[in-house]
Design a protein around this motif. Structure first.
Motif, PDB file in Angstrom:
ATOM      1  N   GLN A  13       0.840  -1.204   0.000  1.00 39.08           N
ATOM      2  CA  GLN A  13       0.000   0.000   0.000  1.00 39.08           C
ATOM      3  C   GLN A  13       0.874   1.252   0.000  1.00 39.08           C
ATOM      4  OE1 GLN A  13      -2.559  -0.593   3.452  1.00 39.08           O
ATOM      5  NE2 GLN A  13      -4.315  -0.687   2.077  1.00 39.08           N
ATOM      6  N   LEU A  14       1.963   1.210   0.715  1.00 40.91           N
ATOM      7  CA  LEU A  14       2.893   2.349   0.736  1.00 40.91           C
ATOM      8  C   LEU A  14       3.536   2.568  -0.623  1.00 40.91           C
ATOM      9  CD1 LEU A  14       4.666   2.047   4.164  1.00 40.91           C
ATOM     10  CD2 LEU A  14       3.730   4.129   3.211  1.00 40.91           C
ATOM     11  N   LEU A  15       3.757   1.489  -1.362  1.00 40.59           N
ATOM     12  CA  LEU A  15       4.361   1.609  -2.689  1.00 40.59           C
ATOM     13  C   LEU A  15       3.412   2.306  -3.657  1.00 40.59           C
ATOM     14  CD1 LEU A  15       5.953  -1.954  -3.019  1.00 40.59           C
ATOM     15  CD2 LEU A  15       6.926   0.117  -1.989  1.00 40.59           C
ATOM     16  N   ILE A  16       2.111   2.036  -3.500  1.00 44.34           N
ATOM     17  CA  ILE A  16       1.112   2.715  -4.326  1.00 44.34           C
ATOM     18  C   ILE A  16       1.174   4.214  -4.043  1.00 44.34           C
ATOM     19  CG2 ILE A  16      -1.358   3.045  -4.729  1.00 44.34           C
ATOM     20  CD1 ILE A  16      -1.705   0.031  -4.001  1.00 44.34           C
ATOM     21  N   GLU A  17       1.166   4.560  -2.765  1.00 44.89           N
ATOM     22  CA  GLU A  17       1.162   5.976  -2.378  1.00 44.89           C
ATOM     23  C   GLU A  17       2.439   6.681  -2.825  1.00 44.89           C
ATOM     24  OE1 GLU A  17      -1.267   8.833  -1.236  1.00 44.89           O
ATOM     25  OE2 GLU A  17      -1.817   6.734  -1.012  1.00 44.89           O
ATOM     26  N   ALA A  18       3.547   5.956  -2.836  1.00 43.90           N
ATOM     27  CA  ALA A  18       4.828   6.533  -3.268  1.00 43.90           C
ATOM     28  C   ALA A  18       4.936   6.575  -4.798  1.00 43.90           C
ATOM     29  CB  ALA A  18       5.990   5.741  -2.673  1.00 43.90           C
ATOM     30  N   ASP A  19       3.935   6.044  -5.470  1.00 42.22           N
ATOM     31  CA  ASP A  19       3.867   6.061  -6.931  1.00 42.22           C
ATOM     32  C   ASP A  19       5.060   5.355  -7.579  1.00 42.22           C
ATOM     33  OD1 ASP A  19       2.628   6.654  -9.364  1.00 42.22           O
ATOM     34  OD2 ASP A  19       3.630   8.607  -9.540  1.00 42.22           O
ATOM     35  N   VAL A  20       5.345   4.135  -7.079  1.00 43.51           N
ATOM     36  CA  VAL A  20       6.499   3.397  -7.600  1.00 43.51           C
ATOM     37  C   VAL A  20       6.133   2.015  -8.146  1.00 43.51           C
ATOM     38  CG1 VAL A  20       8.155   4.616  -6.128  1.00 43.51           C
ATOM     39  CG2 VAL A  20       7.095   2.500  -5.299  1.00 43.51           C
ATOM     40  N   VAL A  21       4.850   1.712  -8.316  1.00 40.65           N
ATOM     41  CA  VAL A  21       4.471   0.360  -8.762  1.00 40.65           C
ATOM     42  C   VAL A  21       4.202   0.256 -10.252  1.00 40.65           C
ATOM     43  CG1 VAL A  21       3.598  -0.298  -6.485  1.00 40.65           C
ATOM     44  CG2 VAL A  21       2.009   0.593  -8.203  1.00 40.65           C
ATOM     45  N   LYS A  22       4.011   1.345 -10.936  1.00 43.07           N
ATOM     46  CA  LYS A  22       3.667   1.294 -12.358  1.00 43.07           C
ATOM     47  C   LYS A  22       4.721   0.522 -13.152  1.00 43.07           C
ATOM     48  CE  LYS A  22       1.981   4.017 -16.150  1.00 43.07           C
ATOM     49  NZ  LYS A  22       1.430   5.281 -16.561  1.00 43.07           N
ATOM     50  N   GLY A  23       4.235  -0.488 -13.885  1.00 46.12           N
ATOM     51  CA  GLY A  23       5.126  -1.298 -14.710  1.00 46.12           C
ATOM     52  C   GLY A  23       5.890  -2.373 -13.965  1.00 46.12           C
ATOM     53  N   ARG A  24       5.694  -2.496 -12.660  1.00 50.45           N
ATOM     54  CA  ARG A  24       6.405  -3.502 -11.866  1.00 50.45           C
ATOM     55  C   ARG A  24       5.540  -4.748 -11.672  1.00 50.45           C
ATOM     56  NH1 ARG A  24      10.908  -1.830  -8.973  1.00 50.45           N
ATOM     57  NH2 ARG A  24      11.207   0.408  -8.948  1.00 50.45           N
ATOM     58  N   LYS A  25       6.179  -5.888 -11.691  1.00 48.71           N
ATOM     59  CA  LYS A  25       5.519  -7.149 -11.354  1.00 48.71           C
ATOM     60  C   LYS A  25       5.702  -7.360  -9.857  1.00 48.71           C
ATOM     61  CE  LYS A  25       5.617 -12.083 -12.391  1.00 48.71           C
ATOM     62  NZ  LYS A  25       6.288 -13.149 -13.173  1.00 48.71           N
TER      63      LYS A  25
END
Length: 184
Positions: free
Chosen positions: A116-128
């Motif tokens: 959930q923190l990764l979503i908020e930090a905007d770092v998940v796009k394009g990651r598996k």
């Protein structure tokens, strides 16, 4: 592979409500591998764990979040629990702390609801990645490729689903973090 993480400094970001074993078991492994671990939190003195269905032990905060410097650490661990990341994702300093590790291309490990923190930090796009199954729609909507696997290691990020996956999660953490310690 004993002491594979010798001299590595690992930040563990949590607040009240983290899932107890998702902090304690990876931390024990990291310490056994020679890493120095610090619990970082917006709380000043201690944080309270959630232990499956009720409150668990308290853990000493080593460094308050407002004093923690991401550049001091080589890697980041994000335990889950429902309350912990839900609270941290509303804390701009916690989100910035997480984002700093990605900006510096330092390895990150997140389990259960930690992503959930990764979503908020905007770092998940394009990651598996993987997570607790209830986050899959949120992660997909944020641009991640979500898979239902025990552990996923991709582009400097290790993710895992739940406490039952901790043995595989720990193994993947050592593999990823030891690459960083060799490069450092």
């Amino acid at each position: 592979m004993e002491n594979a993480l010798n001299k590595m400094k690992v930040a563990i970001l949590v607040t009240d409500g983290f899932e107890q074993v998702e902090l304690t078991k990876p931390r024990e492994m990291l310490d056994a591998q020679g890493a120095t671990t610090h619990v970082i939190s917006p709380q000043r003195d201690e944080v309270k764990a959630w232990n499956s269905t009720d409150w668990g032990q308290t853990v000493k905060v080593d460094v308050p979040l407002d004093s923690a410097r991401p550049d001091y650490y080589d890697a980041l661990l994000l335990p889950g629990g429902v309350m912990n990341p839900d609270s941290l994702r509303t804390n701009k300093d916690a989100v910035a702390f997480v984002k700093a590790f990605f900006d510096a291309r330092k390895p990150v490990a997140a389990i259960c609801h930690g992503p959930q923190l990764l979503i908020e930090a905007d770092v998940v796009k394009g990651r598996k990645l993987t997570s607790y199954p209830s986050l899959q729609t949120d992660l997909k909507n944020a641009g991640a490729e979500w898979v239902n696997e025990e552990v996923v290691s991709s582009d400097g990020l290790v993710t895992s689903r739940k406490p039952d996956d901790i043995p595989a999660f720990n193994k993947a953490i050592v593999e990823l973090f030891s690459q960083q310690s060799v490069e450092a």
